[in-house]
Design a protein around this motif. Structure first.
Motif, PDB file in Angstrom:
ATOM      1  N   UNK A  89       0.910  -1.119   0.085  1.00 28.51           N
ATOM      2  CA  UNK A  89      -0.039  -0.051   0.024  1.00 28.51           C
ATOM      3  C   UNK A  89       1.101   1.160   0.173  1.00 28.51           C
ATOM      4  N   UNK A  90       0.327   2.262  -0.641  1.00 21.98           N
ATOM      5  CA  UNK A  90       1.154   3.443  -0.846  1.00 21.98           C
ATOM      6  C   UNK A  90       0.279   4.708  -0.479  1.00 21.98           C
ATOM      7  N   UNK A  91       0.749   6.026  -0.117  1.00 18.90           N
ATOM      8  CA  UNK A  91       0.298   7.181  -0.066  1.00 18.90           C
ATOM      9  C   UNK A  91       0.897   8.344  -0.611  1.00 18.90           C
ATOM     10  N   UNK A  92       0.195   9.126  -0.988  1.00 16.34           N
ATOM     11  CA  UNK A  92       0.945  10.569  -1.624  1.00 16.34           C
ATOM     12  C   UNK A  92       0.780  11.588  -0.348  1.00 16.34           C
ATOM     13  N   UNK A 126       7.261  26.378  -2.952  1.00 12.36           N
ATOM     14  CA  UNK A 126       7.511  24.856  -3.302  1.00 12.36           C
ATOM     15  C   UNK A 126       7.018  24.046  -2.191  1.00 12.36           C
ATOM     16  N   UNK A 127       6.598  22.663  -2.587  1.00 17.18           N
ATOM     17  CA  UNK A 127       6.018  21.889  -1.813  1.00 17.18           C
ATOM     18  C   UNK A 127       6.962  20.831  -2.094  1.00 17.18           C
ATOM     19  N   UNK A 128       6.852  19.687  -1.036  1.00 21.77           N
ATOM     20  CA  UNK A 128       7.571  18.504  -1.217  1.00 21.77           C
ATOM     21  C   UNK A 128       6.622  17.344  -1.368  1.00 21.77           C
ATOM     22  N   UNK A 129       6.615  16.629  -2.615  1.00 20.49           N
ATOM     23  CA  UNK A 129       5.744  15.522  -2.850  1.00 20.49           C
ATOM     24  C   UNK A 129       6.439  14.336  -2.862  1.00 20.49           C
ATOM     25  N   UNK A 130       5.982  13.369  -2.056  1.00 19.36           N
ATOM     26  CA  UNK A 130       6.696  11.923  -1.805  1.00 19.36           C
ATOM     27  C   UNK A 130       5.764  10.690  -1.870  1.00 19.36           C
ATOM     28  N   UNK A 131       6.033   9.704  -2.116  1.00 26.11           N
ATOM     29  CA  UNK A 131       5.284   8.621  -1.925  1.00 26.11           C
ATOM     30  C   UNK A 131       5.746   7.516  -0.842  1.00 26.11           C
ATOM     31  N   UNK A 132       4.973   7.282  -0.086  1.00 25.73           N
ATOM     32  CA  UNK A 132       5.421   6.294   1.094  1.00 25.73           C
ATOM     33  C   UNK A 132       4.557   5.211   1.242  1.00 25.73           C
ATOM     34  N   UNK A 133       5.156   4.210   1.355  1.00 27.64           N
ATOM     35  CA  UNK A 133       4.887   2.885   1.376  1.00 27.64           C
ATOM     36  C   UNK A 133       4.878   2.304   2.648  1.00 27.64           C
ATOM     37  N   UNK A 134       3.838   1.276   2.930  1.00 27.51           N
ATOM     38  CA  UNK A 134       3.952   0.453   4.049  1.00 27.51           C
ATOM     39  C   UNK A 134       2.474  -0.143   4.142  1.00 27.51           C
ATOM     40  N   UNK A 135       2.363  -1.081   5.218  1.00 23.05           N
ATOM     41  CA  UNK A 135       1.149  -1.651   5.555  1.00 23.05           C
ATOM     42  C   UNK A 135       0.130  -0.698   6.187  1.00 23.05           C
ATOM     43  N   UNK A 174       8.430   3.389   4.353  1.00 25.40           N
ATOM     44  CA  UNK A 174       9.491   3.806   3.332  1.00 25.40           C
ATOM     45  C   UNK A 174       9.170   4.595   2.244  1.00 25.40           C
ATOM     46  N   UNK A 175       9.903   5.710   2.102  1.00 23.73           N
ATOM     47  CA  UNK A 175      10.030   6.581   0.870  1.00 23.73           C
ATOM     48  C   UNK A 175      10.325   5.919  -0.258  1.00 23.73           C
ATOM     49  N   UNK A 176       9.611   6.140  -1.355  1.00 27.42           N
ATOM     50  CA  UNK A 176       9.926   5.550  -2.508  1.00 27.42           C
ATOM     51  C   UNK A 176      10.065   6.611  -3.806  1.00 27.42           C
ATOM     52  N   UNK A 177       9.418   7.524  -3.488  1.00 27.25           N
ATOM     53  CA  UNK A 177       9.744   8.807  -4.231  1.00 27.25           C
ATOM     54  C   UNK A 177       9.816  10.156  -3.360  1.00 27.25           C
TER      55      UNK A 177
END
Ligand SMILES: Nc1nc2c(ncn2[C@@H]2O[C@H](COP(=O)(O)OP(=O)(O)OP(=O)(O)O)[C@@H](O)[C@H]2O)c(=O)[nH]1
Ligand SMILES: [Mg+2]
Length: 136
Positions: free
Chosen positions: A2-5, A69-78, A31-34
């Protein structure tokens, strides 16, 4: 997985809270993936906030999100969607619980749009939609 923006909004970047937000995500074990520092655009925000287009706070919200500016990230985990919303705290920073990002660092700054430091997807469907909008 599962991931979240997640976004650090312009107020969070201005106040030097990028590291603090990332620290909490990593401390929780996600985990940060982006990860990218970037300027949003009106078109991108129109997609991102499509559900709010008719709301009275839509224009101020977009202006706020364009204010730096903003910081965008993809965060993953259960169960990360629910988990990050829990780390972020309630939308209204004045009443967000202490211990949460919004509760510890957010407050009302006067009339205008609610500035609450971070965004997190509100469902797995929203997450997939938003990851596509921000990262393709
Ligand atoms: N002025 C004002 N702004 C609001 C209100 N509701 C929401 N907002 C702003 O619009 C953003 C998006 O609203 P929601 O999606 O309902 O709230 P949220 O899911 O907790 O916040 P996001 O993670 O940013 O999506 C909020 O984070 C606020 O910045 C409101 O009633 N008044
Ligand atoms: Mg939302």
């Amino acid at each position: 997985m599962e991931r979240s923006l997640v976004l650090v909004k312009p107020d969070g970047v201005r106040r030097g809270l990028i590291g603090e937000v990332i620290r909490r995500i990593e401390a929780k074990g996600y985990a940060l993936t982006r990860l990218e520092l970037r300027e949003a655009t009106r078109d991108l925000l129109a997609e991102h906030y499509a559900e709010h287009r008719e709301k009275p706070f839509y224009e101020p919200l977009v202006e706020f999100m364009l204010s730096g500016p903003v910081v965008a990230m993809v965060v993953e985990g259960e169960r990360v969607v629910e988990g990050f919303r829990s780390l972020a705290g309630a939308t209204d920073p004045t009443v967000a619980a202490p211990g949460t990002i919004r509760g510890d660092f957010g407050r009302d700054w006067g009339p205008g749009v609610v500035q609450n430091i971070v965004h997190g997807s509100d469902s797995t469907a929203s997450a997939e939609r938003e990851v596509k909008i921000w990262f393709g």
